[in-house]
Motif scaffolding. Structure first.
Motif, PDB file in Angstrom:
ATOM      1  N   GLN A 138      39.603  71.379  46.894  1.00 15.05           N
ATOM      2  CA  GLN A 138      40.778  72.169  47.210  1.00 15.05           C
ATOM      3  C   GLN A 138      40.411  73.326  48.119  1.00 15.05           C
ATOM      4  OE1 GLN A 138      42.859  73.484  43.802  1.00 15.05           O
ATOM      5  NE2 GLN A 138      44.541  74.395  44.929  1.00 15.05           N
ATOM      6  N   SER A 139      41.281  73.625  49.072  1.00 18.45           N
ATOM      7  CA  SER A 139      41.067  74.749  49.976  1.00 18.45           C
ATOM      8  C   SER A 139      42.396  75.455  50.204  1.00 18.45           C
ATOM      9  CB  SER A 139      40.480  74.282  51.312  1.00 18.45           C
ATOM     10  OG  SER A 139      41.390  73.435  51.984  1.00 18.45           O
ATOM     11  N   GLN A 140      42.308  76.666  50.737  1.00 18.50           N
ATOM     12  CA  GLN A 140      43.499  77.474  51.018  1.00 18.50           C
ATOM     13  C   GLN A 140      43.238  78.240  52.296  1.00 18.50           C
ATOM     14  OE1 GLN A 140      46.580  78.182  49.106  1.00 18.50           O
ATOM     15  NE2 GLN A 140      47.030  79.057  51.084  1.00 18.50           N
ATOM     16  N   ALA A 141      44.250  78.358  53.133  1.00 16.29           N
ATOM     17  CA  ALA A 141      44.091  79.012  54.428  1.00 16.29           C
ATOM     18  C   ALA A 141      44.599  80.447  54.395  1.00 16.29           C
ATOM     19  CB  ALA A 141      44.820  78.226  55.513  1.00 16.29           C
ATOM     20  N   VAL A 142      43.871  81.319  55.094  1.00 17.43           N
ATOM     21  CA  VAL A 142      44.272  82.703  55.317  1.00 17.43           C
ATOM     22  C   VAL A 142      44.626  82.840  56.795  1.00 17.43           C
ATOM     23  CG1 VAL A 142      43.530  85.115  55.303  1.00 17.43           C
ATOM     24  CG2 VAL A 142      42.790  83.562  53.479  1.00 17.43           C
ATOM     25  N   LEU A 184      41.794  80.841  58.835  1.00 14.26           N
ATOM     26  CA  LEU A 184      40.511  80.675  58.153  1.00 14.26           C
ATOM     27  C   LEU A 184      40.729  79.795  56.934  1.00 14.26           C
ATOM     28  CD1 LEU A 184      39.615  84.479  58.219  1.00 14.26           C
ATOM     29  CD2 LEU A 184      38.685  82.751  59.756  1.00 14.26           C
ATOM     30  N   ASN A 185      40.154  78.608  56.938  1.00 16.71           N
ATOM     31  CA  ASN A 185      40.309  77.683  55.818  1.00 16.71           C
ATOM     32  C   ASN A 185      39.206  77.963  54.807  1.00 16.71           C
ATOM     33  OD1 ASN A 185      41.694  75.696  54.525  1.00 16.71           O
ATOM     34  ND2 ASN A 185      40.748  74.003  55.618  1.00 16.71           N
ATOM     35  N   ALA A 193      40.775  82.510  48.503  1.00 17.10           N
ATOM     36  CA  ALA A 193      41.539  82.887  49.689  1.00 17.10           C
ATOM     37  C   ALA A 193      42.186  84.251  49.511  1.00 17.10           C
ATOM     38  CB  ALA A 193      42.591  81.827  49.993  1.00 17.10           C
ATOM     39  N   ASP A 194      42.678  84.517  48.307  1.00 14.19           N
ATOM     40  CA  ASP A 194      43.308  85.801  48.033  1.00 14.19           C
ATOM     41  C   ASP A 194      42.294  86.943  48.133  1.00 14.19           C
ATOM     42  OD1 ASP A 194      45.744  87.234  47.221  1.00 14.19           O
ATOM     43  OD2 ASP A 194      44.633  87.674  45.390  1.00 14.19           O
ATOM     44  N   SER A 195      41.047  86.687  47.704  1.00 14.49           N
ATOM     45  CA  SER A 195      39.994  87.701  47.818  1.00 14.49           C
ATOM     46  C   SER A 195      39.719  88.035  49.280  1.00 14.49           C
ATOM     47  CB  SER A 195      38.702  87.202  47.161  1.00 14.49           C
ATOM     48  OG  SER A 195      38.891  86.988  45.778  1.00 14.49           O
ATOM     49  N   LEU A 196      39.665  86.995  50.128  1.00 16.25           N
ATOM     50  CA  LEU A 196      39.438  87.227  51.556  1.00 16.25           C
ATOM     51  C   LEU A 196      40.614  87.958  52.185  1.00 16.25           C
ATOM     52  CD1 LEU A 196      37.779  86.876  54.104  1.00 16.25           C
ATOM     53  CD2 LEU A 196      38.766  84.588  54.377  1.00 16.25           C
TER      54      LEU A 196
END
Length: 374
Positions: A138-142, A184-185, A193-196
């Motif tokens: 799983q990944s999340q984009a910023v 940024l993925n 992602a939320d931390s970034l």
């Protein structure tokens, strides 16, 4: 009795009992095990069949592949006889796993059976994984808004001011969006992602930063009329092997001309990609077709595809009829034959999915995702 075989035998002591009693090389053995589970606050019984495929293993694991092939063929016929739709193979450490994989690919080709191959590396056991499709992590984009900067300058600024090691984040890939923003993925899903996102917002006060929408939509066809929404969701959880906390939701089901139904399902993007790459999902007795919905933006100013009215530099057609392209009336009151202002062809409206321009954009977008099929 070591490695994975030892672990599986610990879960199913019946295996040891059968082997102690003696097994015949080349003859498939099996037993049925029933356990009670609680699903959606209901007690259900889950039946599991455990098969034993006994062969004589040599030290190199390269001999007896014909015997393995025969036993795999036997297991396929037995599974089909039992009406099962899934099977997991757990080969002994002495068997060459690459040969086993090739045999499985050959034997189960075009069979409506979900096959998994469980293997181990060194001392650490790998998790079982779907075959032939592999569930992606799983990944999340910023998304960092470009503001007045060029893309290269924005990326340089972010890299100079953000220490990924400090916040424990790994970036899978970086790209420029259609609007020129920085995407940024991030590996690890929403929490990372939320931390970034928070770190970028804290270090760079003059840029806008947000999390990209991580949901996708798939359409599942050929569903028989007796299937419920809960059964569809359960089939997705089973096929993708994810925790049931993952947000999978059937939005609607509607009938089709052939008497079956088609469902629209919202779920995380990485799961949508897994299902669309497979192309099929077993629901009940049927291997249902799955395709990911490809969303194409459309401008309500110039009526073209691929951008929004905030970015539009084309001719203002907002006062034209969507059906015929003429001024002075709305599409609901139109009495003339349809004409598309976008592709300049008769036979369809400007907002129709039959438009050649729309279809080309869908195909291009699907190819970039790697999910386009002829």
């Amino acid at each position: 009795m070591k490695g994975l075989l030892k672990e599986i035998s610990g879960r199913h002591p019946e295996i040891s009992e059968i082997m102690k009693g003696g097994v015949t090389e080349g003859q498939l053995e099996y037993f049925e095990k029933t356990t009670k589970i609680n699903f959606r606050n209901k007690d259900e019984e889950k039946s599991q069949l455990v098969y034993i495929l006994p062969i004589d293993i040599d030290k190199n694991g390269v001999n007896n592949m014909k015997e393995v092939h025969k036993l795999v063929e036997d297991s396929k016929r037995t599974v089909q006889t039992h009406g099962r739709k899934k099977i997991t193979f757990i080969p002994d450490d002495g068997i060459n796993k690459s040969y086993v994989r090739k045999i499985l690919e050959y034997v189960f080709n075009k069979a409506d059976i979900e096959v998994k191959l469980m293997t181990a590396r060194g001392k650490d056991r790998e998790h079982s994984r779907p075959w032939p499709s592999k569930t992606q992590a799983q990944s999340q984009a910023v998304i960092v808004k470009k503001g007045g900067r060029q893309y290269a300058d924005l990326l340089k600024t972010v890299k100079q001011n953000i220490d990924l090691g400090k916040i424990g984040v790994k970036v899978r890939n970086i790209r420029e969006t259609a609007r020129g923003d920085l995407l940024l993925n991030v590996e690890g899903g929403g929490e990372k992602a939320d931390s970034l996102k928070k770190e970028i917002a804290a270090q760079l006060k003059d840029v806008g930063v947000s999390l990209a929408n991580n949901d996708a939509t798939v359409h599942i066809s050929d569903i028989d009329p007796t299937v419920t929404e809960e059964e569809i969701e359960e089939a997705i959880y089973e096929a993708t092997q994810v925790d049931r906390a993952a947000p999978v939701k059937v939005l609607n089901m509607r009938p089709t001309r052939d008497g079956n139904r088609i469902a629209t399902v919202r779920l995380p993007k990485h799961l949508a990609k897994v299902l669309s790459n497979r192309g099929k999902l077993m629901i009940g007795w049927v291997a249902c077709r799955v395709r990911e919905r490809i969303a194409v933006t459309r401008c309500y100013r110039c009526l073209e595809f691929g951008h929004t009215q905030n970015e539009c530099t084309g001719r203002d057609r907002s006062g034209e009829c969507l059906s015929c392209g003429k001024m002075g009336h709305k599409a609901k009151d139109c009495q003339t034959d349809p004409f598309c202002s976008s592709c300049q062809e008769a036979g369809h409206r400007s907002d129709s999915t039959r438009c050649p321009k729309y279809r080309r954009m869908v195909e291009d977008k699907a190819k970039r995702r790697g999910s386009f099929r002829k």
